[in-house]
Design an enzyme around this catalytic site. Structure first.
Site, PDB file in Angstrom:
ATOM      1  N   ASP A  91     -11.141   2.150  -1.567  1.00 27.58           N
ATOM      2  CA  ASP A  91     -10.263   2.999  -0.755  1.00 27.58           C
ATOM      3  C   ASP A  91     -11.073   3.759   0.302  1.00 27.58           C
ATOM      4  OD1 ASP A  91      -7.823   3.845   0.132  1.00 27.58           O
ATOM      5  OD2 ASP A  91      -7.340   5.086  -1.604  1.00 27.58           O
ATOM      6  N   HIS A 122       0.849  -1.195   0.000  1.00 29.67           N
ATOM      7  CA  HIS A 122       0.000   0.000   0.000  1.00 29.67           C
ATOM      8  C   HIS A 122       0.886   1.248   0.000  1.00 29.67           C
ATOM      9  CE1 HIS A 122      -2.579   3.143   1.719  1.00 29.67           C
ATOM     10  NE2 HIS A 122      -3.582   2.467   1.169  1.00 29.67           N
TER      11      HIS A 122
HETATM   12 CA    CA Z   1      -5.704   3.287   0.536  1.00 24.36          CA
END
Ligand code: CA
Length: 355
Positions: free
Chosen positions: A316, A190
């Protein structure tokens, strides 16, 4: 599965479930500890101070996101119902425990993984999760990944890019890759803000965050791992990156061309010959998600150059909790079969959700 009053029709009617694969959470204790770090001051990662100085601040947007990050129950499920998300794969938000000293980070990873497992046990049909680990203690991180997968039922590891300026291509971190490979679970790489050595040129123009700096930091990190030969050493290692591969899918031919040229030249002592072309690893060991990139052209492009089996949906949440973006993905001009791969079956396979 949907709550009464939901505004979105169930995606089950369309023949697929929407699984969102890069969805963030942050226990209150983590935010407290980050706040304490910043209050103490000292030589902190400038990207961390920039990002969390903002999100722990007073602006309404920051407060809304910080509140949603801490909640992994009814409110989150309401948000999922309203956007037609059947399941979230949860992971500790950036930079997770990677900002702490090794002992603190290792202990906190276990605490937060236990909390995540508890939330998943309460809602097993809605939540799955990735284990937080502290790469600053590589052997401890490998052990915690094993505990997370074997004991807690987590589906892989989340690593928020650089750890205090260091990258995973350094073999000192490879206990983590060995563990992921032998457990047959992926590592989700990430983003984080650019590491301290390259932070300033981004920050001077406000480019250090999601607008661009995250992608440069994370694509550099993944490319370092690829050219280090890590995937020759661990051919079964699977990695997932967000934001449609952080730009790398656009570069495949140029990277291959110049990697070949660099191997042939004697200019670089650190460039080694690999078993395959760099792009082969991107097509065979890496999966990409659509997190924060709800835009038809690059989604179709990634499906074209990487394959429809390698692109997964992500929202997200809560950073990019934008209900309209689900419609962009729903409306892609692809077959229902490929849409099911994008939303559901690729995620089930990569994260072993059926297991
Ligand atoms: Ca993210």
């Amino acid at each position: 599965m949907s709550a009464p009053g939901t505004t979105e029709p169930s995606s089950a009617n369309a023949g697929y479930l929407r699984i969102a694969t890069e969805e963030a959470f942050a226990p209150a204790e983590l935010l407290q500890r980050w706040r304490a770090l910043m209050q103490r001051g000292g030589n902190l990662d400038p990207g961390f101070v920039d990002q969390w100085g903002y999100f722990l601040g007073e602006s309404p947007r920051a407060k809304g996101i910080a509140a949603r990050l801490q909640e992994i129950g009814a409110q989150r499920i309401r948000d999922m119902d309203e956007t037609g998300i059947a399941r979230q794969i949860l992971s500790l938000t950036n930079p997770g425990v990677q900002i702490f000293d090794a002992a603190t980070g290792t202990a906190l990873a276990a605490t937060f993984n236990d909390q995540l497992a508890e939330a998943i046990r309460a809602h097993p049909d809605r939540f799955s999760g990735l284990a937080a680990i502290a790469p600053q203690n590589p052997a401890g991180a490998a052990k915690e990944l094993e505990r997370g997968v074997r004991k807690l039922g987590l589906k892989g590891a989340i690593i928020n890019s650089h750890t205090q300026g260091e990258y995973l291509d350094d073999p000192k971190f490879w206990d983590i890759f060995a563990a992921a490979e032998s457990l047959n679970v992926p590592v989700y790489l990430h983003p984080s803000t650019p590491s301290p050595r390259m932070y300033a040129p981004f920050a001077e123009r406000g480019l250090e965050g999601a607008i661009y700096g995250f992608a440069v930091e994370t694509s550099l990190h993944l490319l370092r791992i690829i050219v280090s030969g890590a995937f020759d050493r661990f051919p079964g290692l699977r990695m997932v990156v967000g934001h449609l591969g952080e730009g790398l899918p656009y570069w495949l031919s140029r990277i291959d061309f110049f990697h070949r040229a660099n191997v042939a030249s004697d200019r670089y002592a650190t460039v080694k010959k690999l078993n395959k072309k760099p792009s082969d690893y991107l097509k065979e060991n890496i999966w990409v998600t659509t997190s924060g990139m709800a835009w038809e052209p690059p989604i179709l492009y990634c499906q074209q150059v990487l394959g429809v089996d390698r692109v997964l949906y992500a929202m997200d949440y809560p950073y990019q909790f934008i209900p309209e973006e689900v419609k962009v993905t729903d409306n892609l001009p692809i077959s229902d079969q490929d849409k099911k791969k994008l939303y559901q079956s690729n995620a089930e396979r990569v994260f072993g959700l059926g297991a």
